[in-house]
Every structure is written in structure tokens, then in C-alpha cells.
Design an enzyme around this catalytic site. Structure first.
Site, PDB file in Angstrom:
ATOM      1  N   GLY B 145      66.855  36.183 -37.875  1.00  0.00           N
ATOM      2  CA  GLY B 145      66.681  35.987 -36.441  1.00  0.00           C
ATOM      3  C   GLY B 145      67.932  36.423 -35.693  1.00  0.00           C
ATOM      4  N   CYS B 146      67.764  36.676 -34.428  1.00  0.00           N
ATOM      5  CA  CYS B 146      68.894  37.173 -33.642  1.00  0.00           C
ATOM      6  C   CYS B 146      69.987  36.113 -33.511  1.00  0.00           C
ATOM      7  CB  CYS B 146      68.434  37.678 -32.287  1.00  0.00           C
ATOM      8  SG  CYS B 146      67.368  36.552 -31.378  1.00  0.00           S
ATOM      9  N   TYR B 147      69.614  34.894 -33.156  1.00  0.00           N
ATOM     10  CA  TYR B 147      70.622  33.832 -33.086  1.00  0.00           C
ATOM     11  C   TYR B 147      71.263  33.590 -34.460  1.00  0.00           C
ATOM     12  CZ  TYR B 147      69.129  32.151 -28.388  1.00  0.00           C
ATOM     13  OH  TYR B 147      68.839  32.005 -27.059  1.00  0.00           O
TER      14      TYR B 147
END
Lengths: 342, 342, 342, 342
Positions: B145-147
Site C-alpha cells: 500500500g502507498c502509506y
């Protein structure tokens, strides 16, 4: 005849916002507007949005130009208000939006500001326990910093209720007006638009001891704050995300009760309905703080979030709110709670 | 003949970024581009910036349209990639930008995603210890995921060096593209411009267990993450501010050495020079993570900050970086490290 | 061995964008990077996004530091490139992104720039009729201004087809990077975010005679331009809205044919499908111009709109496109047409 | 007892701004707040910034819910106000922020709105010659469109003084709130941030005939407007750049005199000091129009620029200003002229 108010530092962002609020206030009459290097020029050159005041000429900031007012608001770089304030009489209410008189501890002041401590004035955050009464009986007010306002409002109910450990982490995003009107490459629109950046990381931001001071006083024990400010691509607004370990046994209901009790009847702080979270745009131009809190049961942490307009509740609105109290006016007069949205 | 790559979910933001990166990659040839409800329309209607691909017609996303490619990139809502991936043969490299195959623990998956666990694939973050070798030998990749990408890069050096307590607080600001292209009032430009807002507060964001999984693996002990995401007024970018208690005796030098060692030679992670802090705009469109770290001696905390472009290093760039490894290509081919700034 | 390229003015926005483009260009090798007052400092201090070049030290801008290169790109304030260019030999390709050598008419130059005319070099806009051939045979190139690039591309097909009256109105919105990196209050993020403003109104902008020069040459008659620039809250991008009276009898079909013919096969200009209109974000970081045109039959006017990235096609991308031609390289090498969107 | 005001369409942006203005108005008391599909929900769900009204429940928009008020403000999609207005008695002041009653010419209405013409009400732009008196004697007001407000204010002084040719070109930039709260991909924050785009090009925007109607009435001859709207990355604001050929012999002094005379004493329009130009942010939240004008002697054109807040002076502020007149109140009561800046 209105209450005569002067604004020192009228060409900057805080000064402009003070004038915007004062111009809409039914009890104040705007007297001297002063500046440093901009003295002698029209206010309209620096604050073109203040249409009704555009033709005022900026006087130099000095005891002479500021004398003879019922209230003097200072919006000056730190270190500049002290010498002038000393020359203003006790009959004048002095409200300092700068940092000079916020900290109790001279060592903290000297460590963070690298200059001699000027003293301590009553802290202009009426929502803190007992503070409203203090402000009703003072003629000197130290307006809190914009970040400390948001952090105190996000966390004092938890600290007061002794449901949070005294070791706090704060990450806050601020609009660029919080950094002032000084010319720096990092504040150019080309640099800030489309970008969030960190600065002042590692406990070095000057607002840190002020946060600790407020929260420690409420908690009755020393509270440590790890504070990281970030810059967001907007002109105004602070969103402070604050977290502390929950004391054992805390429930979500108990947490919410603590906040509901703390903010019951507060005119300028809204504990949002459950499931909704603050957005800074909702506070634009208003003397409003939006607060929400959750219990992260997985991580055992209280997470509290506050949104304010850094120039309004965070500076000029907060200053006028406290001044209203000190002048014996209704606390809410001249202050709106409705932001300019969308 | 290039390596034939298909992109499933090509009308969304992640799919569009995959195509942008692939179109500039010297080794890939773009095959099928597929969509759900947008199947049958021109790609240019949905991604007008992808000029060279504008006249491609979107096929429906299905095993039939995706078959026969060397690589298939999935940019689908969670739950949709599993059934199709099962029907693609082992000779096809499958790279899933969705969440389906990221988590090891089925209970965590079911708790956070409320659906049956599809399995676990090698995690596409080559910078994690040992992970580069794993990715060189796989035909299935779960893109982080980006986070979680930003948090893992900010914190794993501290966790690996056992200089941080395993109790982490993360507050991250994301651009709106991270929320996708779905139509919600809260994502309208009128709502997000000029505003920073919180959402998913209290440990409920689905990326939380993924962060804990990565950091725990590196630390060799369970790491707890309190994660608060915020939405910032920009299209792209994540700034993750991450903090953990320092282990006793940690010095600033030792901290910096841990990070310098972890990132020495990493092509896509830059430990910034001391005194400078990440800004997301510096990474725009680039497969770059900017990292900086400080020791807050007052609060006894490590504060680490990472900036990435959520669609680039945080999704499509990271996906291609891992795919390069799995395909035996140089890891850096087709990926820029220079952001489009200012 | 690549073609050795120097960039003068490397600490500014145009210089940074030249370096970004050159760093991704397969045929160039970056030699000297120079600056004025920033000479002696690391490039990374000024251009932190240019990671691979961060440790380069800026040389002073002078004939000595710029000598010995195959190509020298100037990104200097007007008036500064002439004296240095004169000392660079004919074997060096000199590409000036400044205004010094754009105008033919010394009187126009002196009126608008208030300084002596330095001369005229071939105009670096290959899309203009016949201009591509001129650029293939030159060793001196005057890169067009960013606004004039957008206006020439929006209007020359109409002017060439003699379907528009030679009296043009242009209103263009620019991102703030077009105003450079100089420190002015009006360019602070706090001032520009959330605001569109006019400036240089009334025919006084220096790009006006350049627009008239290009359009007059194509039209074969004097063309008058009323040009109003506005500043929009974005870092990059120009949207130029251009309108002229239609000649009697013009039909929408004939209008579209004129544009389709002019841009058939052009690699960097896209005439958008009917019914869609340019958005600057689609061109971010790309050497692309998006053009659309309509016939307002009510008002009897042609309305043509062009979007570019002011730093890319409007400056550095356009410069490299023309340099490619002058160096005998394929025109498109090293230049992307895909913008970083969303 | 205040004047009882209802707002129909209270969950949209125009309705929200009406409520914000009314809530700060000393003479109004807010009665029914109504909505279409949002009826039955709390106002606070849709307008979280309207804190003091958050717990109001939205009634369905109907003659029954709107009856019994002194004033009804409509903020509805076009076509919806007519049928309801007909059922409200003459003792009720009806103020329509929609388009239904703006145009005199049924053919123009039917051409642009593709529906039967409902009629024509007095036009709510008090600054137009003679219009203030008309508004003092009416119980029906058609509030101008946001673009037409800006264009009429920018140009009517020139038209009234017969110093401009009746062939006008307007290019205007609007914030996204002007496009409403409807869910469209093109209005997502990810799409609009960092981008200026054109739309409705070629004389097809519905506000065009309204601009022509106002200017023609003032000029005493038919005025043609070529209007191109653009969308800018901000929530609020319109900057309209308007140009027309100057009549022969016009001087800059004569031009300025025409504007100074037209706006002398106008409380909500400011002709800016020479050399300064409007910025929309200066009008944020205020019922203010900033106007400036120049004579482009090269091109023989008058260039006039106006900035307003599209929701304030462009909609809700303008509506209340006109309602004040119709109700016999001072025109300026409850309306601020100071924008929230920076």
C-alpha cells in the site's frame, strides 16, 4: 464611543487578521495602526482586502503612537513587544500575539528563544480550566501560539480527566500564513503548492514548551510533547493530530464523556458528532475549533484531532475573545463561529 | 520484441500511472488495457494525459483478455484480483497493486477487509532486508500500500537496528489521488482545496496491519502502529511522520548511522543531508522516497519522515521496480528518480 | 561519449527544468552547471528534486566555465546571455531560453525591454511553418517565451489559413513558476493559493510583441494582439484562451480542417477530439501542447485554447526539441508527451 | 422579531452561502431550510461549517414548507423555482438565485435552457443604472449569475459612457464551487488541483445571453459577448477579464473618469488604485467586487478586470443586498466588504 484599539504590526498576516476581526466588532473603534519598516505607507498597499481601512497610513510602532488607546494588540516578531508594553500604563489592556510573555520558565524561554525572558502574562486560552476567570481580571494577555492553541484544545480534556499518559505525540499541518509574510524561497507559491513538507523536526519547534506548559498544568504532572510541524498547501488552517497512551481500562464511552464534559457550553469549540472528523476549511475565518477523539483499542492510544484557522482562533480571533473577557464584554461579541466554506 | 504487459483497471488512477510508467519503459510493450464498467470506451476518455495510448479501447477485465501476457498488473478494488490471478499460469508474472495478497495473517485480513483471505504473495518492497532476493525468484508480487511503503521506508532502519521501541505513532498526509477516482462529495475539489482533514482515525485504516507486519518482521518482535491518515490539498504525495521511543542510550550519531547503513546504495531512497526535510513535491512522478530522521532528545523519541509520490513509488513505480527484479531486468530500468518540481 | 551540454542559470526554475529534461535524455551528458549569486553552492541546495545531480557544485556563469561544450543552454535574466554568447564559438550550439534574441524589430525590443537590442536568432518553435528546416541549420536558437508558445500554437493555423481577422485577444492563466524564483510578496504561497489575479494588463506585457511577430509572419499581414496574463494557483501550466473575428463565411468544419491540417503528424501538439477541452494538468512535465478550437457563431469569433506546461513545452522541453533538430538528432528524443496526471 | 427568511436548496453550495450570510445578518431570522433528495437529514451533514444551524432538519422543498415567510431565497437547479414561486403570495419577497427569471427574451431562454420561459423578474444588480430604484419597489428578484455579475460590473461603465464598441470578449476563471456540488469526475480534487481548464467554449455557456442583455440595456444598442469560462484550482472566486475596442479618441484619463463616476459611492464595488489589479482572494467571503481598467493603446482596446467571490457577491451576498433594498433595509446591512485574506 467605542473602545479604542491599536494594532501594532498591522502590515503582517496576524496584524491584518486582527484588523479584519476588529473592523467587524461592534464595540471597537480602530485607532493607530502601526508597522516597522512599512511605516509611512498606506495600509491598503499591504492589506488590500481591508477595504474600509485602505487609506489609513501606517504609523511607526512606538510607545508614542500606541499611547492613548484602551487596548493595544501586538502582532510583532518576538522580542519586540516587551520594551513597548512596559511603557503602556495599567489602564491599557495589552494583548500580545507574540511569544514574549507565554512561558513561565525562564530557562525554557532562553533555550528556545535565545534571548532574555521578559516575564509571564495570563494565557489567553479561555477554554482552559479556570482561565476564563483569570482573563476577566487582567490587563495583560499573552495570546497562545497557533499550534499550542490547537494542541491544548485537542488534549486538555484527556489530561484533565487523567485518562491519558503524560507522553504525547503531536503532528500538525499548518497553512503557510503561519510562517508569516517574510520572503523565503521555501514559502513561494511555486514551492508550497502541491507539496506537504516537514520542518522543525526533532523537538526543536519553539511552540513545544508552550504545549507542555499548558498540558502539564491541566494534568497536574509533567507532560512531554514530541511535536512535528508540517507545512500544507493552503493559506490558512491547522490540523493537529495528537495521541497519547490511554490509561489502563479506558473505554471509548468514558473518553467521549471526558470531552463532552469539557466542551459542554463552550461557544467556540465543537466536539464533532461521532464518526465525523475535522477539516480545516470548515473553520476558515471563524473563531472555531473543531475537535474529535477516538480510542484506538489496538494500539491502546487516544487519538484527538483539532482543526482551527491559525490566524483566527489561532491568533486574532483568540486574541479578541480574551480581550472581550478582560474588557467585561460578552465573550462572543464580534466573533463568528461559521467558517467560509467551501 | 518487448515484454508484453497488461494492465487491469486501466481507467483508474493507479492504472493510469502504471501505463504512464510502462509507456516510458524501454523493455515493456503494452498489451491489453482493461476496465470494469468502463470497458468498451477509449482509454483517452479516462486518461487524457496518456496521449500515445489514447485510442486504445478498454477490454473487459477477465482471464481471457489478460491471458497471453508476460506480466499482468492489477489495479483493481480489493477482492477482485484473486479470482482472476488464479486462472493465470505460472509463466505469467502477476503484480497486484491491490491489497488482496499483502497480509500473512488471515484473521487480520478478515478483520480489516471483512472478506475471506486470498493468500499471501511476496511483498514488493525491495528495500526491506532480504526482500530483493525474494523478488528475484517470484512470479507473484503483492505491491505494498502507498502509506505502508512510506512508513516502512521511514522506520525499518530503526527497527532493524533495535534502537526504537516497538510502539510506533504514524501521522501521514496524503494527496487525494490516494482515495481514488470514485465519486464522493468529500473528494470534490471544492471540498479539499484549502483544507487538511482527518479520516480513518483510531486504528481503523486498513493499511495499519500491513505496517505492523513489515515493521514486526524487521524488528523480530511485534510492533504496534497507531496510524492516523490525513487528506491534504494536493493530487499526489504522501508525507509520513513516524515516531517511536528511542531505546535508552541512543545518540543522534548512532541513529544517523543506522539510516545511512540501511540506505547506502539504494537507488530509490535518499537519506537527505542533515538539516533538510522531505517535501512531497520533490518526488512528483518519480520512484523516489526521501527520508530524514532526527532524535528528539527532550522527548526521547526518534522522529522519521518519508516523502513519496503515492502513485509512483507508492504504487506504480514500486510495482515496476519489483517487476524489473522478477523479470531479471536491472532494478532501475524505466524508472526516474527526479521529480517534476517545482 | 554523449553530447556535452552546459546549463547557465541552473539554480532557477527554467534551469532546473532544463537539467531535469537533460538528465533523462539519452544523448546528452551534463557538463557545467552555472549560476550567478548562487555560484559555489551545491546544486542540491537549490534543486533538491534533481537527485542524481545534487552534489554538483555551481560554477559562476562566464564564458570560461561555459566554453568547451557542444551545447550551452542559457536560462538567465534578459540582457545577460548576449555578452556571453558572443564569446562562444560557432561550433557550439547556443540555446537561449531568455528573451534577448527573440524579436526582429529593435524598436519593439527597446520599447518593451528598455535596453539595446542584441540581435535576432532563429526562433525555436518547430511547429511554425518552415521553422523546422531553419532550426536544422542553425547554431543559435532563441527559445520562445512561454506565453508566446501557447498563443502561437493556439492561433497560427487560423492565421495561416486566413480565416481569422488579424486582431486577436488573448487571456492566459499561468502557474507561478512562470514568474520565477525571485522573492516577492505577491508570489508567496499565502498570497497565490486560492486566488486568481491579473497583472501586466493593458498591452504592457513583454511577450506581446513576440506574439504579434509570430502571428504576423504566418498571416502575411500585421496582427495585433491584446494580451492579458493572469496568475493561477498552481506551480506549472499555461492555459491560453485566444479569440479573433472569423472571416466571413467561415464554417466550423473549415475551421477544424485548418487545425487538423496544421497539426497532422506533429509529435508534440494534439488537436483534441471534438467536445473536449484542454486542462493544463494533462501536460505536466511533458513537451506537449493540447489545442482545441471552436467557432462561436453567435459572436462570429474563432476561440482557440492551448494548454502547455510553461517550464516544459513552454521553456526547457521546447529548448531541447529545437536543440535536437539543430544537432541532427530525432526531434522527439528524450522528450515525453505524457503528462504526470492526475 | 426578525424578518423570517426561508432557504430552498439549503444543502448545496449556494444555499449554504445564503445561510452563512443570513446567520450573520442582524435583521433576519432563519425559518425553513429545505432540500430535494437530502430532505429529512440534518443540515450539519451537508454544511458542517454552519455550526449554529447544524441541528436543523431539512424539510422538503415545497410551497407548503416555504409558505409563511417574509422572504424566500431559492437556490435550486433551473426550472424548479418557477412552479413554487407562483404559489407564494405577493406579500412574500421571492429571491431566486437560479436562472429562471433572468432573461427577457423567451427565444434566448429556450435556445440556451431548452425549456419554456417562466417570465422575467427585476434583475438583482443594484449597481446597474436605475436598478436600485427598481429593486426598492419589487417583491420578486432574479439574482444575476455569478459570471454575469462580474462581467456587468467590469464593463457597464464603459458601455454607459459609449466609449467601447459593442463587441466584447470575456475570458473568466472561476473556482470550482461555481460548478456546484454535483458528483462529476472532472470536479474531483485530484482533477482540478494544479490545473486550469477550459469548458463551455464557443459561445455556448448559458450565462452569455444574460451578459449581453445587461450590457445592451446600458449601452442602448445590441452588445455581442464572446464568453469563455475556465476552471481554476480554487474553491471560490471569479476573475473576469473583459475587453472591447475603444471608440476613436478615447484617452486613459477619460476611461478612468468613466469608471470613477460609475462607482463613486458604491458600497460594494471598488475601483482599485491605478497600477494595482484584482485578486480573487481579496474578496473571499465578502460582498465585494474589485474592478480595474486599462487602455491598451497599442491594440486600441479597453481591458477591464473584475474579481468577486462567486458565492458571495456572485450569488448569496448579491441576493441579500437586493433583498435589503426590497425590504426597505439599508442596502449594506449584514454584508461585509472585507475578504478573508490571505
Amino acid at each position: 464611543m467605542g473602545i479604542r484599539a491599536a494594532v501594532a504590526g498591522a502590515s503582517g498576516y496576524a496584524g491584518g487578521e486582527l484588523l479584519r476581526v476588529l473592523a467587524g466588532h461592534p464595540e471597537f473603534e480602530i485607532g493607530a495602526v502601526t508597522a516597522g519598516s512599512n511605516a509611512g505607507s498606506r495600509l491598503g498597499e499591504h492589506q488590500p482586502h481591508l477595504r474600509s481601512l485602505a487609506d489609513r497610513v501606517l504609523d511607526p510602532t512606538s510607545p508614542a503612537t500606541l499611547a492613548g488607546h484602551d487596548v493595544v494588540f501586538f502582532a510583532l516578531p518576538h522580542g519586540e513587544s516587551g520594551p513597548i508594553a512596559r511603557l503602556l500604563g495599567d489602564e491599557t489592556l495589552v494583548v500580545d500575539c507574540g511569544a514574549d510573555f507565554r512561558l513561565h520558565d525562564p530557562d525554557e524561554w532562553e533555550f528556545f528563544y535565545n534571548s532574555p525572558h521578559a516575564g509571564t502574562w495570563p494565557y489567553g486560552l479561555p477554554e482552559l480550566p479556570g482561565q476564563r476567570e483569570v482573563l476577566r481580571r487582567t490587563n495583560r494577555i499573552a495570546v497562545p501560539g497557533c499550534y499550542p492553541t490547537s494542541v491544548a484544545l485537542a488534549l486538555f480534556p484527556a489530561m484533565m480527566a487523567h485518562i491519558a499518559e503524560p507522553d504525547v505525540v503531536v503532528v500538525a499541518a499548518s497553512g503557510t500564513s503561519g510562517a508569516g509574510k517574510g520572503l523565503k524561497t521555501s514559502l513561494l507559491g511555486s514551492e508550497v503548492m502541491g507539496s506537504v513538507s516537514a520542518y522543525g523536526v526533532g523537538g526543536v519547534h519553539r511552540h513545544t514548551p508552550e504545549m507542555e506548559q499548558s498540558l502539564s498544568a491541566v494534568a497536574g504532572e509533567p507532560v512531554t510533547v514530541s511535536f512535528t510541524p508540517t507545512l500544507a498547501p493552503m493559506s490558512r488552517g491547522i490540523l493537529a493530530t495528537c495521541t497519547a497512551k490511554a490509561r489502563p481500562g479506558l473505554t471509548a464511552d468514558r473518553l467521549r464523556q471526558a470531552y463532552a464534559a469539557a466542551y459542554d457550553g463552550e461557544p467556540f469549540v465543537e466536539l464533532l458528532p461521532e464518526g465525523t472528523w475535522p477539516a480545516t476549511a470548515m473553520t476558515l475565518g471563524a473563531n472555531t475549533a473543531l475537535v474529535q477523539v477516538a480510542l484506538d483499542e489496538r494500539a491502546g492510544r487516544i487519538v484527538a484531532v483539532a482543526a482551527i484557522d491559525n490566524l483566527a482562533k489561532g491568533t486574532a480571533g483568540g486574541a479578541v475573545q480574551s480581550a472581550n473577557l478582560a474588557l467585561g464584554l460578552p465573550e462572543t461579541v464580534g466573533l463568528t463561529t461559521i467558517g467560509v466554506a467551501p
